[in-house]
Motif scaffolding. Structure first.
Motif, PDB file in Angstrom:
ATOM      1  N   SER A 121       0.828  -1.202   0.000  1.00 14.66           N
ATOM      2  CA  SER A 121       0.000   0.000   0.000  1.00 14.66           C
ATOM      3  C   SER A 121       0.863   1.252   0.000  1.00 14.66           C
ATOM      4  O   SER A 121       2.007   1.228   0.420  1.00 14.66           O
ATOM      5  N   GLN A 122       0.269   2.337  -0.467  1.00 13.38           N
ATOM      6  CA  GLN A 122       0.896   3.648  -0.340  1.00 13.38           C
ATOM      7  C   GLN A 122       0.130   4.388   0.742  1.00 13.38           C
ATOM      8  O   GLN A 122      -1.057   4.636   0.619  1.00 13.38           O
ATOM      9  N   VAL A 123       0.809   4.722   1.814  1.00 12.84           N
ATOM     10  CA  VAL A 123       0.174   5.372   2.952  1.00 12.84           C
ATOM     11  C   VAL A 123       0.068   6.870   2.701  1.00 12.84           C
ATOM     12  O   VAL A 123       1.031   7.504   2.256  1.00 12.84           O
ATOM     13  N   ALA A 124      -1.118   7.432   2.995  1.00 11.75           N
ATOM     14  CA  ALA A 124      -1.347   8.868   2.828  1.00 11.75           C
ATOM     15  C   ALA A 124      -1.200   9.607   4.158  1.00 11.75           C
ATOM     16  O   ALA A 124      -0.637  10.693   4.205  1.00 11.75           O
ATOM     17  N   VAL A 125      -1.724   9.006   5.235  1.00  9.64           N
ATOM     18  CA  VAL A 125      -1.705   9.659   6.541  1.00  9.64           C
ATOM     19  C   VAL A 125      -1.481   8.611   7.628  1.00  9.64           C
ATOM     20  O   VAL A 125      -2.087   7.537   7.585  1.00  9.64           O
ATOM     21  N   VAL A 126      -0.623   8.939   8.588  1.00 13.19           N
ATOM     22  CA  VAL A 126      -0.423   8.108   9.779  1.00 13.19           C
ATOM     23  C   VAL A 126      -0.873   8.935  10.975  1.00 13.19           C
ATOM     24  O   VAL A 126      -0.425  10.068  11.158  1.00 13.19           O
TER      25      VAL A 126
ATOM     26  N   CYS B 212       6.619   2.480   2.379  1.00  7.73           N
ATOM     27  CA  CYS B 212       5.223   2.751   2.020  1.00  7.73           C
ATOM     28  C   CYS B 212       4.691   4.039   2.647  1.00  7.73           C
ATOM     29  O   CYS B 212       3.630   4.520   2.261  1.00  7.73           O
ATOM     30  N   VAL B 213       5.425   4.626   3.585  1.00  8.79           N
ATOM     31  CA  VAL B 213       4.979   5.882   4.197  1.00  8.79           C
ATOM     32  C   VAL B 213       5.661   7.109   3.588  1.00  8.79           C
ATOM     33  O   VAL B 213       5.384   8.234   4.001  1.00  8.79           O
ATOM     34  N   GLU B 214       6.510   6.895   2.588  1.00 13.60           N
ATOM     35  CA  GLU B 214       7.184   8.036   1.972  1.00 13.60           C
ATOM     36  C   GLU B 214       6.152   9.013   1.426  1.00 13.60           C
ATOM     37  O   GLU B 214       5.225   8.638   0.710  1.00 13.60           O
ATOM     38  N   GLY B 215       6.273  10.275   1.815  1.00  8.99           N
ATOM     39  CA  GLY B 215       5.347  11.313   1.376  1.00  8.99           C
ATOM     40  C   GLY B 215       4.066  11.396   2.196  1.00  8.99           C
ATOM     41  O   GLY B 215       3.242  12.274   1.966  1.00  8.99           O
ATOM     42  N   ALA B 216       3.885  10.495   3.154  1.00  8.86           N
ATOM     43  CA  ALA B 216       2.669  10.499   3.977  1.00  8.86           C
ATOM     44  C   ALA B 216       2.690  11.651   4.972  1.00  8.86           C
ATOM     45  O   ALA B 216       3.754  12.114   5.389  1.00  8.86           O
ATOM     46  N   ARG B 217       1.505  12.112   5.333  1.00  9.60           N
ATOM     47  CA  ARG B 217       1.371  13.133   6.366  1.00  9.60           C
ATOM     48  C   ARG B 217       1.335  12.428   7.723  1.00  9.60           C
ATOM     49  O   ARG B 217       0.737  11.364   7.866  1.00  9.60           O
ATOM     50  N   LEU B 218       1.981  13.023   8.693  1.00  9.54           N
ATOM     51  CA  LEU B 218       1.993  12.478  10.051  1.00  9.54           C
ATOM     52  C   LEU B 218       1.126  13.368  10.927  1.00  9.54           C
ATOM     53  O   LEU B 218       1.385  14.562  11.070  1.00  9.54           O
ATOM     54  N   ASP B 219       0.076  12.790  11.518  1.00  9.39           N
ATOM     55  CA  ASP B 219      -0.845  13.508  12.387  1.00  9.39           C
ATOM     56  C   ASP B 219      -0.643  12.975  13.806  1.00  9.39           C
ATOM     57  O   ASP B 219      -0.849  11.786  14.053  1.00  9.39           O
TER      58      ASP B 219
ATOM     59  N   VAL C 240      -4.192   4.391  10.075  1.00  5.47           N
ATOM     60  CA  VAL C 240      -3.362   4.606   8.894  1.00  5.47           C
ATOM     61  C   VAL C 240      -4.305   4.719   7.705  1.00  5.47           C
ATOM     62  O   VAL C 240      -5.163   3.853   7.508  1.00  5.47           O
ATOM     63  N   GLU C 241      -4.187   5.793   6.947  1.00  8.55           N
ATOM     64  CA  GLU C 241      -4.994   5.987   5.741  1.00  8.55           C
ATOM     65  C   GLU C 241      -4.118   5.686   4.535  1.00  8.55           C
ATOM     66  O   GLU C 241      -2.975   6.149   4.470  1.00  8.55           O
ATOM     67  N   VAL C 242      -4.652   4.904   3.602  1.00  8.38           N
ATOM     68  CA  VAL C 242      -3.903   4.560   2.396  1.00  8.38           C
ATOM     69  C   VAL C 242      -4.562   5.208   1.179  1.00  8.38           C
ATOM     70  O   VAL C 242      -5.741   5.548   1.206  1.00  8.38           O
TER      71      VAL C 242
END
Length: 114
Positions: A23-28, A55-62, A108-110
């Motif tokens: 998966s490609q993760v969008a938000v953690v 898979c978290v590259e470029g994801a937003r961290l909340d 985790v949002e993908v």
């Protein structure tokens, strides 16, 4: 950058990568309690670096930061705890910390594009 926060961040990324390898993760969404000993700003800094090539590259961290809470065995009061060695407002040190020490991956949002 703290070595402790880097290790914590790498562990979070590894756990997500193991569960969502394709998966490609969008938000953690992380929950880092204020009494956990983990510095959220340092985790934010490490997340981008440690996430490269995963898979978290470029994801937003909340990150949410729950306050510490304690409960007193002497008087039964629950109260805000500002550190792990809290003393109840009644003066008792017979306190159990019941919140604020967590470090949890809440969600985790993908993305749909892989």
């Amino acid at each position: 950058m703290s070595v402790h926060e880097l290790a914590v961040t790498e562990s979070v990324i590894a756990a997500i990568s193991m569960q969502l390898p394709d998966s490609q993760v969008a938000v953690v969404h992380l929950e880092i309690g204020r009494l956990s000993g983990v510095m959220p700003d340092a985790v934010r800094f490490c997340f981008e670096l440690a996430g490269e090539g995963t898979c978290v590259e470029g994801a937003r961290l909340d990150i949410t930061e729950p306050e510490g809470t304690g409960s007193c065995a002497s008087c039964g009061t629950s109260f805000p705890a500002r550190d792990a060695l809290a003393v109840c407002p009644c003066g008792s040190a017979d306190v159990t910390i019941s919140g604020g020490a967590e470090l949890t991956i809440k969600a985790v949002e993908v993305t749909d594009d892989v």
